[in-house]
Scaffold this active site. Sequence first.
Site, short mmCIF file in Angstrom:
data_model
loop_
_atom_site.label_atom_id
_atom_site.label_comp_id
_atom_site.label_asym_id
_atom_site.label_seq_id
_atom_site.Cartn_x
_atom_site.Cartn_y
_atom_site.Cartn_z
N HIS A 82 -0.75 -1.41 -4.65
CA HIS A 82 -1.36 -0.67 -5.60
C HIS A 82 -2.82 -1.10 -5.75
O HIS A 82 -2.92 -2.17 -5.65
CB HIS A 82 -0.66 -0.45 -7.11
CG HIS A 82 -0.16 -1.76 -7.41
ND1 HIS A 82 -1.18 -2.34 -8.21
CD2 HIS A 82 0.90 -2.47 -7.38
CE1 HIS A 82 -0.49 -3.38 -8.76
NE2 HIS A 82 0.73 -3.55 -8.35
N CYS A 115 4.58 -7.26 -6.00
CA CYS A 115 3.63 -6.21 -5.49
C CYS A 115 2.52 -6.68 -4.80
O CYS A 115 2.08 -7.77 -4.99
CB CYS A 115 3.36 -5.35 -6.62
SG CYS A 115 4.58 -4.13 -7.29
#
Length: 161
Positions: free
Chosen positions: A120, A136
């Site tokens: 992301h 992440c």
Amino acid sequence: MSFGGVLNTRILSICAVVFLSVLVVAASPGAARETVRFKGYSVGTIVIKTNERRLYYVTGDGEAIRYPVGVGKAGQAWAGKATIDGKYAKLPPVVPGGSPANPMGAAAMTLSGGGQYAIHGTNNPGSVGGFVSHGCIRMYNQDIMDLYARVSVGTEVVVLR
């Protein structure tokens, strides 16, 4: 020299230093995405090398686009294979994509395996290049939008330490 002249000279000096600092950062190798030689993976595969804090998108002919990324902190990094199982550029209107209050930045692509991890964007660009997340993969907003346009659901992702 008058007070105004001294002040103007100091302001110009500060601006020159800031401008030169921006040029140095912009010209630093690895500070932005670039095309590099890369072999060993199929075209369209995403390879993340966490120790390098780089993501490679294999484009073919022994080349890939290399992006700087932020990766998992010590004890929260992972390695393995996954696929992109969701793409989200229009995040809920409560926290719109690109909003400073949105921790996912401009877009997110979730990874298979239970929805625990994603690739992301980030609204904290200073975190890109570090060991900063809970697993992440963080990218500059302009880079996540570039990668987002290149890949589809089902794209293979290989995470290496």
